[in-house]
Design an enzyme around this catalytic site. Structure first.
Site, PDB file in Angstrom:
ATOM      1  N   THR A   1      22.797 -27.358 -32.238  1.00  0.00           N
ATOM      2  CA  THR A   1      22.789 -28.428 -33.244  1.00  0.00           C
ATOM      3  C   THR A   1      21.727 -29.470 -32.896  1.00  0.00           C
ATOM      4  O   THR A   1      21.006 -29.946 -33.775  1.00  0.00           O
ATOM      5  CB  THR A   1      24.185 -29.085 -33.333  1.00  0.00           C
ATOM      6  OG1 THR A   1      25.110 -28.082 -33.737  1.00  0.00           O
ATOM      7  CG2 THR A   1      24.217 -30.203 -34.348  1.00  0.00           C
TER       8      THR A   1
ATOM      9  N   GLU B   1      31.520 -35.045 -30.814  1.00  0.00           N
ATOM     10  CA  GLU B   1      30.290 -34.655 -31.519  1.00  0.00           C
ATOM     11  C   GLU B   1      29.068 -35.302 -30.873  1.00  0.00           C
ATOM     12  O   GLU B   1      27.988 -34.712 -30.813  1.00  0.00           O
ATOM     13  CB  GLU B   1      30.349 -35.061 -32.993  1.00  0.00           C
ATOM     14  CG  GLU B   1      31.329 -34.271 -33.837  1.00  0.00           C
ATOM     15  CD  GLU B   1      31.013 -32.791 -33.925  1.00  0.00           C
ATOM     16  OE1 GLU B   1      30.932 -32.133 -32.871  1.00  0.00           O
ATOM     17  OE2 GLU B   1      30.881 -32.277 -35.044  1.00  0.00           O
TER      18      GLU B   1
END
Ligand code: HSE
Length: 307
Positions: free
Chosen positions: A181, A129
């Site tokens: 993101t 991530e």
């Protein structure tokens, strides 16, 4: 050659009011990944899909997660080979990068005789991530590994709380546009007004209580976000109309899935979730954007070993 094949679900992160802390696993879609122990040092990546993801392990979310595993086991084995077949489209907002990183660490752990706990696996998968979005957050990874609905009480140290949820049906709309993101995080204000913080943590607490008490009305009332949604919803065409039409069709509530562009709506039963799907279709049929809309459930299963 030692190898294992796993399947990893898409996930919905944030769940409206719980930015970076709440998430749940979806019944579908599922990625497939085979991981092998190899004598080639490091992580070798073979992509069996058309997404053109990096094969350099340092730039690949599953790659960095497995490099972290190799680092943690300090030379017990030399390397891993990954064969990845993604179904969860990268950048769709339903935890594509988390599914890759989670699949990789769960598969590696299986090959290593399960020497890591689930919390440690979340910690290792967060390296993925970090390169995908520029920040360590576990709200997709935790439900992807644990299954069901999860609360990330803390990501450092990792403290994941599985939340018992009543049956819920999920309508997911994936407009075929890309929202990175990192960019969706970049537009967020760095400071929050006290009155908004109070509203937000009241709703987070209400949502958790509603899930645990199986109180659908409380779940519905708590699906409100006064901090992130007002900024991010501008990135999703027709967001307000979609939400209103979904509520009118009987949805309990919903909002942006992760950082978008997908949105999700929760319903008590499948028939309502299908009505929500139709309501969404009737709006997006008039918008000049390709889309995919489907109904699934919250799944109790996270990454699973394919037997
Ligand atoms: N909580 C994250 C976000 C999920 O909304 O940015 C997407 O990775």
């Amino acid at each position: 050659m030692k190898e294992v094949t796993v399947k990893a679900p898409g996930t919905v992160a944030n769940v409206v009011c719980g930015f970076d802390i709440l998430g749940f696993a979806l019944g579908e879609p599922l990625d497939t990944m085979t991981v092998r122990v190899t004598d080639t040092p490091g992580v070798t990546i073979i992509n069996k899909d058309n997404y053109d993801l990096p094969t350099d392990a340092q730039k690949n979310v599953a790659g960095v997660a497995l490099l972290a595993v190799l680092d943690a086991i300090k030379g017990d084995i030399k390397g891993f080979e990954i064969e990845s077949t993604k179904v969860i489209k990268p950048g769709s907002g339903i935890g594509s990068s988390a599914a890759s990183a989670a699949a990789a660490v769960v598969a590696a752990n299986h090959l290593l005789g399960n020497r890591f706990t689930n919390a440690q696996l979340v910690d290792l998968a967060m390296y993925g991530e970090e390169i995908a979005s520029g920040s360590r957050h576990a709200d997709n990874i935790a439900p992807c590994i644990y299954g069901g609905f999860t609360l990330v009480r803390s990501h450092d140290p990792v403290d994941i709380i599985p939340i018992a949820a009543p049956p819920l049906h999920v309508t997911v709309l994936h407009p075929q546009i890309e929202i990175k993101t990192s960019e969706a995080r970049g537009i967020l204000k760095k400071k929050v007004a006290m009155k908004d913080a109070i509203t937000q943590w009241a709703n987070v607490a209400g949502l958790i209580a509603g899930l645990m008490q199986r109180d659908y009305d409380l779940i519905s009332r708590s699906l409100t976000d006064v901090i992130v949604e007002p900024m991010r919803s501008t990135l999703i065409p027709q967001f307000k109309e979609l939400k209103q039409a979904s509520l009118d069709a009987g949805a309990l509530g919903g909002g942006i899935s992760g950082s978008g562009p997908s949105i999700f709506m929760l319903s008590r039963d499948e028939a309502t979730a299908n009505k929500v799907k139709q309501a969404i279709q009737s709006i997006y049929d008039k918008v000049d954007i390709d889309y995919h809309v489907y109904v699934t459930t919250i799944s109790d299963q996270g990454v699973r070993i394919k037997t």
